[in-house]
Design an enzyme around this catalytic site. Structure first.
Site, PDB file in Angstrom:
ATOM      1  N   ASP A  32      -7.293  -7.420  -0.227  1.00 38.55           N
ATOM      2  CA  ASP A  32      -5.842  -7.386  -0.421  1.00 38.55           C
ATOM      3  C   ASP A  32      -5.524  -7.588  -1.902  1.00 38.55           C
ATOM      4  OD1 ASP A  32      -3.245  -7.942   1.708  1.00 38.55           O
ATOM      5  OD2 ASP A  32      -2.951  -8.346  -0.426  1.00 38.55           O
ATOM      6  N   ILE A  33      -4.578  -6.805  -2.404  1.00 38.42           N
ATOM      7  CA  ILE A  33      -4.230  -6.849  -3.827  1.00 38.42           C
ATOM      8  C   ILE A  33      -3.532  -8.162  -4.201  1.00 38.42           C
ATOM      9  CG2 ILE A  33      -1.933  -5.768  -3.717  1.00 38.42           C
ATOM     10  CD1 ILE A  33      -2.883  -3.882  -5.983  1.00 38.42           C
ATOM     11  N   ASN A  89       0.520  -7.890  11.479  1.00 34.11           N
ATOM     12  CA  ASN A  89       1.982  -8.011  11.429  1.00 34.11           C
ATOM     13  C   ASN A  89       2.618  -6.758  12.015  1.00 34.11           C
ATOM     14  OD1 ASN A  89       1.921 -10.529  10.093  1.00 34.11           O
ATOM     15  ND2 ASN A  89       1.587  -9.511   8.141  1.00 34.11           N
ATOM     16  N   GLY A  95       6.986  -9.520   9.438  1.00 33.94           N
ATOM     17  CA  GLY A  95       6.646  -9.563   8.011  1.00 33.94           C
ATOM     18  C   GLY A  95       5.797  -8.390   7.561  1.00 33.94           C
ATOM     19  N   GLN A  96       5.864  -7.276   8.284  1.00 31.06           N
ATOM     20  CA  GLN A  96       5.054  -6.115   7.914  1.00 31.06           C
ATOM     21  C   GLN A  96       5.671  -5.397   6.716  1.00 31.06           C
ATOM     22  OE1 GLN A  96       4.654  -3.133  10.988  1.00 31.06           O
ATOM     23  NE2 GLN A  96       3.078  -2.015   9.867  1.00 31.06           N
ATOM     24  N   HIS A 102      -2.890  -2.360  10.090  1.00 27.28           N
ATOM     25  CA  HIS A 102      -4.014  -2.997   9.399  1.00 27.28           C
ATOM     26  C   HIS A 102      -4.229  -4.395   9.948  1.00 27.28           C
ATOM     27  CE1 HIS A 102      -0.261  -3.655   7.182  1.00 27.28           C
ATOM     28  NE2 HIS A 102      -0.732  -4.844   6.884  1.00 27.28           N
ATOM     29  N   HIS A 104      -5.458  -8.106   8.876  1.00 27.22           N
ATOM     30  CA  HIS A 104      -5.784  -9.018   7.778  1.00 27.22           C
ATOM     31  C   HIS A 104      -6.931  -9.920   8.223  1.00 27.22           C
ATOM     32  CE1 HIS A 104      -1.904  -8.567   5.450  1.00 27.22           C
ATOM     33  NE2 HIS A 104      -1.482  -8.162   6.633  1.00 27.22           N
TER      34      HIS A 104
HETATM   35  P1  5GP Z   1       1.684  -6.499   5.722  1.00 22.14           P
HETATM   36  O1  5GP Z   1       2.719  -7.410   5.167  1.00 22.14           O
HETATM   37  O2  5GP Z   1       2.204  -5.088   5.862  1.00 22.14           O
HETATM   38  O3  5GP Z   1       1.059  -7.011   6.990  1.00 22.14           O
HETATM   39  O4  5GP Z   1       0.505  -6.488   4.692  1.00 22.14           O
HETATM   40  C1  5GP Z   1       0.369  -5.530   3.676  1.00 22.14           C
HETATM   41  C2  5GP Z   1      -0.632  -6.082   2.714  1.00 22.14           C
HETATM   42  O5  5GP Z   1      -1.088  -5.018   1.900  1.00 22.14           O
HETATM   43  C3  5GP Z   1      -0.062  -7.145   1.769  1.00 22.14           C
HETATM   44  O6  5GP Z   1      -0.801  -8.352   1.927  1.00 22.14           O
HETATM   45  C4  5GP Z   1      -0.210  -6.530   0.376  1.00 22.14           C
HETATM   46  O7  5GP Z   1      -0.583  -7.478  -0.587  1.00 22.14           O
HETATM   47  C5  5GP Z   1      -1.307  -5.489   0.604  1.00 22.14           C
HETATM   48  N1  5GP Z   1      -1.185  -4.328  -0.259  1.00 22.14           N
HETATM   49  C6  5GP Z   1      -0.075  -3.588  -0.503  1.00 22.14           C
HETATM   50  N2  5GP Z   1      -0.343  -2.564  -1.336  1.00 22.14           N
HETATM   51  C7  5GP Z   1      -1.684  -2.641  -1.596  1.00 22.14           C
HETATM   52  C8  5GP Z   1      -2.568  -1.844  -2.400  1.00 22.14           C
HETATM   53  O8  5GP Z   1      -2.186  -0.861  -3.028  1.00 22.14           O
HETATM   54  N3  5GP Z   1      -3.871  -2.234  -2.429  1.00 22.14           N
HETATM   55  C9  5GP Z   1      -4.328  -3.304  -1.730  1.00 22.14           C
HETATM   56  N4  5GP Z   1      -5.628  -3.600  -1.829  1.00 22.14           N
HETATM   57  N5  5GP Z   1      -3.531  -4.078  -0.979  1.00 22.14           N
HETATM   58  C10 5GP Z   1      -2.215  -3.752  -0.913  1.00 22.14           C
END
Ligand code: 5GP
Ligand code: ZN
Length: 115
Positions: A32-33, A89, A95-96, A102, A104
């Protein structure tokens, strides 16, 4: 968000940069970034599925594969002994942020209670 401007689709197709910790014909694993734990991985299907709500009959094997790959990736990161958390999520209240399914994988510290 369409598949065309989906960041996870772009990463999966190699159109956006990322380092793959694992990649097969159905999914890939990246870091995760913005990590929320010392180890924070994302297990992402290659197919653009918006979220859990986008799953349909016939996707059971894929979902099982994502969890299996998550467990294997966690083990490779040294998380197997102390444990870790898997999070998926769904939607605004969940919180998506990225509308592409995906899983985590969070670990490397004692995680607090959920809520
Ligand atoms: P969500 O909130 O949708 O469950 O999680 C999305 C996750 O993707 C977040 O934790 C965010 O930091 C990560 N993320 C978003 N854009 C990128 C990206 O371009 N590269 C990577 N490695 N992670 C990303
Ligand atoms: Zn996508």
């Amino acid at each position: 968000m369409t598949e065309q401007d989906c960041i996870f689709c772009k990463i999966g197709k190699g159109e956006a940069p990322s380092t793959f910790l694992h990649r097969d014909d159905r999914c890939f694993v990246i870091r995760d970034i913005h990590p929320k734990a010392p180890i924070h991985l994302l297990v992402i299907p290659l197919r653009h599925i918006t979220a859990v709500a986008g799953l349909a009959a016939g996707d059971e094997l894929l979902v099982g594969h994502l969890l299996t790959v998550a467990g294997q990736a966690a083990k490779r990161e040294g998380l197997a002994e102390n444990g870790y958390r898997l999070v998926v999520n769904q939607g605004v209240d969940g919180g998506q942020e990225v509308a592409h399914l995906h899983v985590h994988v969070l670990g490397g510290r004692r995680l607090g209670a959920m809520g």
